[in-house]
Design an enzyme around this catalytic site. Sequence first.
Site, PDB file in Angstrom:
ATOM      1  N   GLY A   8       0.974  -1.398   0.133  1.00 45.12           N
ATOM      2  CA  GLY A   8      -0.138   0.172  -0.052  1.00 45.12           C
ATOM      3  C   GLY A   8       1.084   1.191  -0.022  1.00 45.12           C
ATOM      4  O   GLY A   8       2.140   1.152   0.300  1.00 45.12           O
ATOM      5  N   SER A   9       0.322   2.407  -0.138  1.00 45.73           N
ATOM      6  CA  SER A   9       0.861   3.613  -0.156  1.00 45.73           C
ATOM      7  C   SER A   9       1.574   3.941   1.405  1.00 45.73           C
ATOM      8  O   SER A   9       0.808   3.537   2.403  1.00 45.73           O
ATOM      9  CB  SER A   9       0.034   4.762  -0.387  1.00 45.73           C
ATOM     10  OG  SER A   9       0.595   6.172  -0.299  1.00 45.73           O
ATOM     11  N   GLY A  12       6.587   1.127   2.810  1.00 48.82           N
ATOM     12  CA  GLY A  12       7.950   0.999   2.877  1.00 48.82           C
ATOM     13  C   GLY A  12       8.503   0.164   1.604  1.00 48.82           C
ATOM     14  O   GLY A  12       9.573  -0.118   1.374  1.00 48.82           O
ATOM     15  N   HIS A  50      12.222  11.168  -3.092  1.00 48.11           N
ATOM     16  CA  HIS A  50      12.930  10.098  -3.796  1.00 48.11           C
ATOM     17  C   HIS A  50      14.176  10.139  -4.400  1.00 48.11           C
ATOM     18  O   HIS A  50      15.095   9.510  -4.254  1.00 48.11           O
ATOM     19  CB  HIS A  50      11.935   9.284  -4.759  1.00 48.11           C
ATOM     20  CG  HIS A  50      10.811   8.555  -4.319  1.00 48.11           C
ATOM     21  ND1 HIS A  50      10.827   7.208  -4.510  1.00 48.11           N
ATOM     22  CD2 HIS A  50       9.999   8.845  -3.308  1.00 48.11           C
ATOM     23  CE1 HIS A  50       9.654   6.896  -3.987  1.00 48.11           C
ATOM     24  NE2 HIS A  50       9.081   7.785  -3.237  1.00 48.11           N
ATOM     25  N   GLU A  63      13.248   9.365 -16.426  1.00 49.88           N
ATOM     26  CA  GLU A  63      11.989   9.680 -16.408  1.00 49.88           C
ATOM     27  C   GLU A  63      11.193   9.024 -17.581  1.00 49.88           C
ATOM     28  O   GLU A  63      11.353   9.598 -18.727  1.00 49.88           O
ATOM     29  CB  GLU A  63      11.850  11.124 -16.411  1.00 49.88           C
ATOM     30  CG  GLU A  63      12.659  11.857 -15.330  1.00 49.88           C
ATOM     31  CD  GLU A  63      12.380  11.669 -13.972  1.00 49.88           C
ATOM     32  OE1 GLU A  63      11.027  11.429 -13.605  1.00 49.88           O
ATOM     33  OE2 GLU A  63      13.027  11.996 -12.970  1.00 49.88           O
TER      34      GLU A  63
END
Length: 191
Positions: A8-9, A12, A50, A63
């Site tokens: 999930g968001s 980790g 990030h 990207e």
Amino acid sequence: MMTLILGGSGSGKSAYAEDYLLRAAGDKNKYYIATMQIRDAEMQAKVDRHHRLRQGKGFTTIEQPTELEQAVLQMEPAGAVLLECMSNLTANEMFSGEQPVDRQTVITKILQGMEGLRKQADPLVIVTNNVFEDGMIYDDSTMEYIEALGRINERLAAEADEVVEVVAGILQRIKPGSPGAKAQNRQDSRG
């Protein structure tokens, strides 16, 4: 070797995926395929975070919010690749135009891009979100997205050598991969 890491968001999973790839990469070129399209300040903050976390780790960032096959053209053969993340890539492919792209077209396009990436990358680590457990019914386009991501995740999990779920920073190997995976799982669970 291909590893699928889901969660999930805020679970980790990204930190685990980076550490995992760094351990598995050895002295290979390391590529980070970033799929997030920046649409607002919150997304930019996440991308900046990030970038800071990856600093000094030797990643070349590509990207690539859509057209995954284009990322392959920017890499050396047999590099170690971290794809972050499949849920963003799926959303971008489906919703970047004026009208949503149909589910099957998105699934086919992404899986074709993955074929090229798998041929180029070793190891390949893919991060994806688990968006399937809230039991909610959403509008049609969101349900199409959830269905597309679910089908893509199912296919990737079937083809992966290893599948790991991360929940609140704790990992659970769903599909053990390398011979050392079980020993690493015991070590990771002890902290």
